[in-house]
Design an enzyme around this catalytic site. Structure first.
Site, PDB file in Angstrom:
ATOM      1  N   HIS A 172       0.839  -1.210   0.000  1.00  0.00           N
ATOM      2  CA  HIS A 172       0.000   0.000   0.000  1.00  0.00           C
ATOM      3  C   HIS A 172       0.873   1.260   0.000  1.00  0.00           C
ATOM      4  O   HIS A 172       0.589   2.214  -0.729  1.00  0.00           O
ATOM      5  CB  HIS A 172      -0.928  -0.008   1.220  1.00  0.00           C
ATOM      6  CG  HIS A 172      -1.694   1.265   1.388  1.00  0.00           C
ATOM      7  ND1 HIS A 172      -2.664   1.681   0.507  1.00  0.00           N
ATOM      8  CD2 HIS A 172      -1.608   2.229   2.341  1.00  0.00           C
ATOM      9  CE1 HIS A 172      -3.154   2.841   0.915  1.00  0.00           C
ATOM     10  NE2 HIS A 172      -2.533   3.195   2.021  1.00  0.00           N
ATOM     11  N   GLN A 174       3.922   1.573  -1.148  1.00  0.00           N
ATOM     12  CA  GLN A 174       4.536   1.683  -2.464  1.00  0.00           C
ATOM     13  C   GLN A 174       3.539   2.249  -3.469  1.00  0.00           C
ATOM     14  O   GLN A 174       3.874   3.126  -4.262  1.00  0.00           O
ATOM     15  CB  GLN A 174       5.021   0.307  -2.946  1.00  0.00           C
ATOM     16  CG  GLN A 174       6.140  -0.270  -2.133  1.00  0.00           C
ATOM     17  CD  GLN A 174       7.405   0.538  -2.270  1.00  0.00           C
ATOM     18  OE1 GLN A 174       7.733   1.352  -1.432  1.00  0.00           O
ATOM     19  NE2 GLN A 174       8.105   0.323  -3.344  1.00  0.00           N
ATOM     20  N   HIS A 221       0.904   4.048  -2.814  1.00  0.00           N
ATOM     21  CA  HIS A 221       0.632   5.432  -2.423  1.00  0.00           C
ATOM     22  C   HIS A 221       1.717   6.366  -2.952  1.00  0.00           C
ATOM     23  O   HIS A 221       1.434   7.432  -3.509  1.00  0.00           O
ATOM     24  CB  HIS A 221       0.550   5.487  -0.894  1.00  0.00           C
ATOM     25  CG  HIS A 221      -0.151   6.668  -0.349  1.00  0.00           C
ATOM     26  ND1 HIS A 221      -1.495   6.898  -0.506  1.00  0.00           N
ATOM     27  CD2 HIS A 221       0.318   7.723   0.375  1.00  0.00           C
ATOM     28  CE1 HIS A 221      -1.827   8.021   0.087  1.00  0.00           C
ATOM     29  NE2 HIS A 221      -0.746   8.538   0.629  1.00  0.00           N
TER      30      HIS A 221
END
Length: 110
Positions: free
Chosen positions: A76, A78, A80
């Site tokens: 998540h 990464q 984001h």
């Protein structure tokens, strides 16, 4: 919360800050305030730099043989970060378009 989770949340926070600053820049450009837009984009770049350094540290640890647990939270983070980077690039191009529109509007008014 363990140390890796704190590091992962740092990526999310800095990525989110970069994204928010990019959108602040876009809003400023929409209002023809290009000096503020530039400041916001500089701040966004600094936030991305912080997140990217954290990410790079994790990748280097793994490359050096240290076990790094890949969790849904890390994926998540990464995602984001990459989304924030892509949006910043898109917003930079949009700001350039707003500058061109502003310049053309001034020409028409003269």
């Amino acid at each position: 919360m363990n140390n890796l989770e704190e590091i992962i949340f740092s990526i999310i926070i800095h990525g989110g800050n970069a994204r928010a600053k990019s959108y602040d820049a876009l809003k400023a450009a929409q209002n023809n305030n290009f000096s503020d837009a530039e400041v916001f984009m500089i701040e966004a770049e600094k936030e991305l730099g912080k997140a990217h350094r954290i990410q790079t540290d994790i990748i280097q640890k793994e490359a050096n043989g240290e076990k790094v647990d890949v969790s849904v939270l890390f994926v998540h983070a990464q995602d984001h970060l990459m989304t924030a980077m892509a949006e910043k690039t898109l917003i930079e191009n949009m700001i350039d378009l707003y500058k061109r529109i502003n310049s053309l509007e001034k020409e028409v008014e003269e």
